[in-house]
Design a protein around this motif. Structure first.
Motif, PDB file in Angstrom:
ATOM      1  N   GLU A 103       0.818  -1.217   0.000  1.00  0.00           N
ATOM      2  CA  GLU A 103       0.000   0.000   0.000  1.00  0.00           C
ATOM      3  C   GLU A 103       0.849   1.262   0.000  1.00  0.00           C
ATOM      4  O   GLU A 103       0.380   2.334  -0.392  1.00  0.00           O
ATOM      5  N   ASN A 104       2.094   1.177   0.446  1.00  0.00           N
ATOM      6  CA  ASN A 104       2.982   2.339   0.511  1.00  0.00           C
ATOM      7  C   ASN A 104       3.929   2.423  -0.691  1.00  0.00           C
ATOM      8  O   ASN A 104       4.952   3.104  -0.642  1.00  0.00           O
ATOM      9  N   PHE A 105       3.579   1.732  -1.738  1.00  0.00           N
ATOM     10  CA  PHE A 105       4.409   1.665  -2.942  1.00  0.00           C
ATOM     11  C   PHE A 105       4.647   3.069  -3.518  1.00  0.00           C
ATOM     12  O   PHE A 105       3.728   3.883  -3.620  1.00  0.00           O
ATOM     13  N   ILE A 106       5.902   3.351  -3.878  1.00  0.00           N
ATOM     14  CA  ILE A 106       6.266   4.630  -4.506  1.00  0.00           C
ATOM     15  C   ILE A 106       6.188   4.470  -6.010  1.00  0.00           C
ATOM     16  O   ILE A 106       6.953   3.713  -6.609  1.00  0.00           O
ATOM     17  N   TYR A 107       5.251   5.160  -6.626  1.00  0.00           N
ATOM     18  CA  TYR A 107       5.119   5.083  -8.079  1.00  0.00           C
ATOM     19  C   TYR A 107       6.238   5.869  -8.752  1.00  0.00           C
ATOM     20  O   TYR A 107       6.517   7.012  -8.375  1.00  0.00           O
TER      21      TYR A 107
END
Length: 287
Positions: free
Chosen positions: A8-12
């Protein structure tokens, strides 16, 4: 019921982005604005570069300084909101153009994408991503006896680039698959084709570069899966070769095209992490 196991905290991020400095449809500023609005937090521009040469879709040599300065200005403007990086998608043409970081030192890029678009034959070059309609005639004109020979020449050229040049990211490693988009011109399950892919994976491993999962072929209607193919990507995973997701965006609406699907595509191939650029180096995050 499908269970969402993605971070959920993925950096695009996206480091394969074009603008109207080359063959893109929007300005750098418009692409940056679109990226931020779509939750991208790490953005790199990668104008097509042919060093002292150019074509209608390359950055013109006299505009390199202007391009670098414009990206530097956006870096300052977006500081604290989105990291912006300067890059080039540099073409490999034996004897003429090398995607080697030393050849771009004047502009101090944050990264370099190595790409094969032009493939030499006995009588000239053909483009790996030429019009699907024109491709067979172009390969014959370049001196290839048949499509199989042209495909083998493409992968041989890519391996040559990997052995001779120093860059950060390998662009669309099986771009030649575009030519199978309307009809099957070569069998991707044939032993000779798989041997070409295996040899290329070996060259990638030795070069130590990161490979992109490129969704641009889907965005432009050529493919229903990214570059590289599932088979190619699984081999990369077995060799612990790092990958990242790039969309090869040429317009604002494609800045995050098929992005979350690409994350699942990586998971299905066996990856648990994806690469992104942080403070000038490759970093990794859970998918």
């Amino acid at each position: 019921m499908e269970i969402d196991i993605m971070n959920e905290n993925f950096i695009y991020s996206n480091y394969h982005v074009h603008s109207d400095f080359c063959d893109g449809h929007n300005s750098l500023a418009e692409m940056a604005e679109a990226a931020l609005s779509r939750n991208v937090r790490s953005l790199g521009f990668s104008s097509h570069a042919l060093q002292q040469f150019s074509s209608e879709w390359h950055l013109r040599p006299e505009r390199y300084d202007e391009y670098a300065a414009a990206v530097a200005s956006l870096k300052k403007e977006y500081s604290g909101k989105m990291d912006i990086f300067l890059g080039f998608e540099a073409d490999y043409i034996k004897g003429y153009a090398l995607p080697d970081i030393s050849n771009f030192s004047k502009w101090n890029p944050d990264y370099l994408i190595g790409a094969v678009h032009f493939v030499p034959g006995e009588k000239g070059c053909f483009e790996a991503d030429a019009s699907v309609k024109d491709f067979p005639a172009e390969t014959l004109k370049a001196g290839c006896k048949n499509i199989k020979e042209a495909v083998a020449a493409y992968f041989e050229t890519e391996r040559e680039m990997l052995s001779k040049c120093t860059f950060t990211i390998l662009a669309h490693p099986d771009l030649i698959r575009k030519q199978n988009s309307k009809e099957q011109r070569f069998d991707e399950n044939a032993s000779w084709y798989k041997s070409e892919v295996k040899a290329t994976v070996k060259a990638i491993k030795k070069a130590g570069v990161c490979v992109e999962i490129n969704t641009g072929g889907i965005a432009r209607g050529y493919l229903n899966q990214p570059y590289p193919s599932p088979y190619f990507l699984e081999l990369l995973c077995r060799e612990n070769i790092p990958v990242m997701i790039n969309t090869d965006a040429h317009r604002t609406e494609h800045i995050t095209f098929w992005y979350d699907s690409a994350r699942r595509y990586a998971l299905d191939a066996g990856y648990s992490e994806l690469a992104f650029i942080k403070e000038g180096c490759l970093s990794f995050q859970k998918i």
